[in-house]
Design an enzyme around this catalytic site. Sequence first.
Site, PDB file in Angstrom:
ATOM      1  N   SER A 136       9.878   6.534   8.086  1.00 38.84           N
ATOM      2  CA  SER A 136      10.016   5.114   8.201  1.00 38.84           C
ATOM      3  C   SER A 136      11.113   4.907   9.726  1.00 38.84           C
ATOM      4  CB  SER A 136      10.676   4.219   7.085  1.00 38.84           C
ATOM      5  OG  SER A 136      10.704   3.018   7.140  1.00 38.84           O
ATOM      6  N   ASP A 164      -0.498   1.324   4.628  1.00 37.00           N
ATOM      7  CA  ASP A 164       1.070   1.217   4.894  1.00 37.00           C
ATOM      8  C   ASP A 164       1.309  -0.653   5.068  1.00 37.00           C
ATOM      9  OD1 ASP A 164       3.553   0.836   5.702  1.00 37.00           O
ATOM     10  OD2 ASP A 164       3.465   2.363   7.125  1.00 37.00           O
ATOM     11  N   HIS A 212       3.358   3.123   2.462  1.00 38.00           N
ATOM     12  CA  HIS A 212       4.273   3.706   3.447  1.00 38.00           C
ATOM     13  C   HIS A 212       4.992   4.862   2.880  1.00 38.00           C
ATOM     14  CE1 HIS A 212       7.075   2.913   6.838  1.00 38.00           C
ATOM     15  NE2 HIS A 212       8.318   3.067   5.894  1.00 38.00           N
TER      16      HIS A 212
END
Length: 416
Positions: free
Chosen positions: A235, A325, A359
């Site tokens: 991330s 995601d 994600h």
Amino acid sequence: MMIKLIATPSNALVDEPVSIRATGLPPSQIVTIKATVKDENDNVFQSQAFYKTNEAGEVDLEKTPALGGDYVGVHPMGLFFSLKPKKAFHRLMKKDVMNSPFCICLDLYDSVNWLETVRIPSKASQRVQRWFVGPGVKREQIQEGRVRGALFLPPGKGPFPGIIDLFGVIGGLVEFRASLLASHGFAVLALAYFAYKDLPEKLQEVDLEYFEEAANFLLSHPKIQQPGIGVISTSKGAEIGLAMACYLKQVIATVCINGATTTTAVPLRYQDLVVTPIQQALERMEVHVSGAVCFRHTTQYLQNKNILPVEKAQGKILFIVGENDELLDSKLHAQRAMDRLRRHGRSSGRMLAYPGAGHLIEPPYSPLCFASWQPVLGRPMCFGGDLMAHAAAQEHSWREIQKFFRKHLLQSGSKL
């Protein structure tokens, strides 16, 4: 015959599969197997699946298909990766990795047991301990110069390939992946960069010199193999990891999991360089039916000029992206970076794209976290992911990550 629920091994690392069998039941009996675990804040996570016993009165999760429940079909580890929070928007994440495992309770029922309002005693139970750290792994609290974190060292004299582990806007110190990688022979520094001890409470900017200091610290450690280190990052951490690959000569192998390939939200500083963040198109934010906010489309319109200078990277880069995601169009970001590498005649990048994965791609058998509460937003954030595709992506990518680091961090003749 006595009804039994057998789980082996009952004490293992979280990335090791568990064999689950039920025996001593009548033939063609419909049964329920439930898994329950509490996190360190007593939040409960649970999963269940319904099975039909064979002629011998047995269920073997490696062979018997689930007829219904949280998944359908043959999935030996389905009860683990389908765990869901009883209270919405909680994420199952281990904090104290050294002193305790997650204890998962498996319960067997001789009927379809799905109503929370009806209490039915289980016919058999089994406890499974899932550790994030292996025997002999040592943890060192790190407070050197500005660097704050925890260093996990495998058993033995070393030297070991060194890796810095970065997470995202969750802040603080996240250790579960570092301790697990150390259990597989890597020396890993779980690095905090805000909201921890005397570090800034909020992330106002990314000071790359802090991460360079961390890289130099790791390389100066007597148990770390020369000449360079790896970075594993997720991330916002993956955005920083990519910047480290671009600007820091110490970094020779970088794994970026679902990160932007631009600077986002806050500026990045390194020596005299200041990289301003791209503007997010917040009007393209969407709200999922669950109430969670999806930011996927807010950075889709990035220009090539915004991409970090990946052609400057002296090492190798592995982009791992989930095509479902919902926080970021991570595949688009990775593709733009790969295109930039090709335009500069570089072949140092590789992309692994996983259809249906979300994600938060984590170690194998980790439950899918589709969305979780974000105090900064005051509402839940959507991460996306299809249960089965995400689980498969976690298994495959974990193997690929370790292969990547072994290939690019180990000197010829070294063994791991």
